[in-house]
Motif scaffolding. Sequence first.
Motif, mmCIF file in Angstrom:
data_model
loop_
_atom_site.group_PDB
_atom_site.id
_atom_site.type_symbol
_atom_site.label_atom_id
_atom_site.label_comp_id
_atom_site.label_asym_id
_atom_site.label_seq_id
_atom_site.Cartn_x
_atom_site.Cartn_y
_atom_site.Cartn_z
ATOM 1 N N ARG A 71 0.792 -1.224 0.000
ATOM 2 C CA ARG A 71 0.000 0.000 0.000
ATOM 3 C C ARG A 71 0.832 1.285 0.000
ATOM 4 O O ARG A 71 0.284 2.370 0.156
ATOM 5 C CB ARG A 71 -0.942 -0.006 1.214
ATOM 6 N N ALA B 237 8.999 -0.325 8.733
ATOM 7 C CA ALA B 237 7.579 -0.402 9.061
ATOM 8 C C ALA B 237 7.432 -1.472 10.127
ATOM 9 O O ALA B 237 7.714 -2.644 9.884
ATOM 10 C CB ALA B 237 6.791 -0.747 7.804
ATOM 11 N N ASN C 255 2.312 11.531 9.244
ATOM 12 C CA ASN C 255 3.140 10.416 9.711
ATOM 13 C C ASN C 255 3.751 10.756 11.065
ATOM 14 O O ASN C 255 3.753 11.923 11.477
ATOM 15 C CB ASN C 255 4.249 10.108 8.704
HETATM 16 O O1 PMT Z 1 4.763 5.505 0.831
HETATM 17 P P1 PMT Z 1 3.848 6.028 1.928
HETATM 18 O O2 PMT Z 1 2.396 5.680 1.642
HETATM 19 O O3 PMT Z 1 4.058 7.480 2.215
HETATM 20 O O4 PMT Z 1 4.180 5.229 3.265
HETATM 21 C C1 PMT Z 1 5.423 5.408 3.869
HETATM 22 C C2 PMT Z 1 5.992 4.074 4.394
HETATM 23 C C3 PMT Z 1 5.077 3.534 5.478
HETATM 24 C C4 PMT Z 1 6.113 3.063 3.265
HETATM 25 C C5 PMT Z 1 7.409 4.397 4.955
HETATM 26 O O5 PMT Z 1 7.301 5.337 5.976
HETATM 27 C C6 PMT Z 1 8.105 3.153 5.499
HETATM 28 O O6 PMT Z 1 7.936 2.773 6.637
HETATM 29 N N1 PMT Z 1 8.948 2.520 4.644
HETATM 30 C C7 PMT Z 1 9.655 1.266 4.955
HETATM 31 C C8 PMT Z 1 8.764 0.133 4.605
HETATM 32 C C9 PMT Z 1 9.460 -1.217 4.744
HETATM 33 O O7 PMT Z 1 9.632 -1.889 3.762
HETATM 34 O O8 PMT Z 1 9.886 -1.512 5.936
HETATM 35 P P2 PMT Z 1 10.684 -2.884 6.290
HETATM 36 O O9 PMT Z 1 10.771 -2.849 7.750
HETATM 37 O O10 PMT Z 1 9.999 -4.040 5.606
HETATM 38 O O11 PMT Z 1 12.108 -2.712 5.632
HETATM 39 C C10 PMT Z 1 13.148 -2.033 6.307
HETATM 40 C C11 PMT Z 1 14.091 -1.403 5.319
HETATM 41 O O12 PMT Z 1 14.642 -2.405 4.461
HETATM 42 C C12 PMT Z 1 13.418 -0.383 4.417
HETATM 43 O O13 PMT Z 1 14.265 0.755 4.298
HETATM 44 C C13 PMT Z 1 13.311 -1.098 3.079
HETATM 45 O O14 PMT Z 1 13.408 -0.190 1.989
HETATM 46 C C14 PMT Z 1 14.513 -2.045 3.130
HETATM 47 N N2 PMT Z 1 14.344 -3.259 2.304
HETATM 48 C C15 PMT Z 1 13.327 -4.097 2.507
HETATM 49 C C16 PMT Z 1 13.207 -5.240 1.723
HETATM 50 C C17 PMT Z 1 14.166 -5.484 0.730
HETATM 51 N N3 PMT Z 1 14.108 -6.557 -0.059
HETATM 52 N N4 PMT Z 1 15.187 -4.623 0.574
HETATM 53 C C18 PMT Z 1 15.299 -3.523 1.355
HETATM 54 O O15 PMT Z 1 16.245 -2.743 1.210
#
Ligand code: PMT
Length: 427
Positions: A231, A352, A390
């Motif tokens: 989303r 997230a 946020n």
């Molecule tokens: O886009 P919006 O609607 O404004 O919403 C914003 C948001 C909620 C998407 C944003 O604020 C947010 O929280 N983004 C991170 C979402 C996420 O993927 O979180 P994660 O905890 O799953 O991943 C942690 C980090 O690893 C993130 O920086 C992600 O980019 C990175 N990642 C994840 C998976 C992957 N295969 N490679 C990565 O580098």
Amino acid sequence: MLYCTHLGTRQLHNAESDIMTITLLQGKRIVLGVTGSIACYKSADLASKLTQAGALVDVILTESAQQFVTSLTFRSVTGRPVYTDMWSHEQHVQHIGLGESADLLIISPATAHTIAKLAHGLADNLLTVTALAARCPVLVAPAMDGGMFQHPAVQANLMLLEQRGVTLAGPAEGRMASGLVGPGRLLETPELIGMIRLALGRDGLLSGKRVLVTTGPTQEPFDPVRYITNRSSGKQGVALAQAALDLGAHVTVIAGPIAEPIPVGAAHVPVQTAMEMHDAVLGRLAAADVLVKVAAVADFRPAIYSEQKIKKTKLSAEAPSIQLARNLDILAAVHTWRAATGKALTVLGFAAETEDVINHGRDKMSRKGMDFIAINDVSAANAGFQSADNQVILLGPDGLQVTIPLQSKAKVAEQIMAHLAAYLNSS
Ligand code: PMT
């Protein structure tokens, strides 16, 4: 051609600028010169939006502009006096002062006639006098019909102005008042505000820094018409890109499929899948000082991609299942790249989370080798995915832990960027 080809159709505007104050513009003195073109009416909107954003807008109307619009229009939207050529001798010095004290002068719309006068240093009205006295950045937004823009005289005048440091804002291509189609349309208000922000921010705390921002979701297709996604709207990442631009950074936005417009001045690299985002990020690391990783990257993709649309009949014959394969973790790959190259790259990632957010965030920060992490409690109401607002907890070097409370994503972005800028300028 001198018109702004770097403004692609997707780099049209920053939606935030329509409705809210903009920190960079707060209290800034902007002189808006309006010359006689049918596009004058658009300048009332520009004056209004700049005022709403917090700027102090002083409008100068030329005599021919007053054939199209009145002082009252601009006085009403700016709440400030409007200047015309009807100035008295005693006020002369004060009017010269307009140019001297301005943070920025924008002439919008600028006719071919005024452009010629500016290029040749003619000063026969208040606007051209002010332009000669101005010691601030000057933006000229041409608007002219009937192929005038392409005339060699106009082009030569514009080139002269550019050589003297004037920034040309447009024109855009499209349909003009006469019905002709071509270059000559005044840029729209959001684009002009984007260019004003670039000009005002260029000596900011991130000036000279190259910032790479990833944003949006990824889409992981399993046939030509279906995919797995999430989303993320891209709003938070786009806001961070704009905040970095406002501090003078060179910004590249690597974005999954999003509807959010890319800020004026940022380079845009569109991608669809996590693997495409991985390649786009890794390929640009050597030319980046900062990586801001906001994208919600899919951890898994369908293991098998069907070149043809999968038929409903086939799916319903047996219980359908989609086998998943793990995607590469982009941040982990960046961590490895940093260790191998020893390159000084500052990494800020988002996380997230829905429970025990600080501990999970801290763990993610060290596992993925981030310098900063913005922990997004996506279970909180009115925050996280898709919302306009946020709230995050920012962890960083030297035990930094700051709660950034619920507010617009633009304001959250500004605070995160301020912490990043302070860190970069101290290290
Ligand atoms: O886009 P919006 O609607 O404004 O919403 C914003 C948001 C909620 C998407 C944003 O604020 C947010 O929280 N983004 C991170 C979402 C996420 O993927 O979180 P994660 O905890 O799953 O991943 C942690 C980090 O690893 C993130 O920086 C992600 O980019 C990175 N990642 C994840 C998976 C992957 N295969 N490679 C990565 O580098």
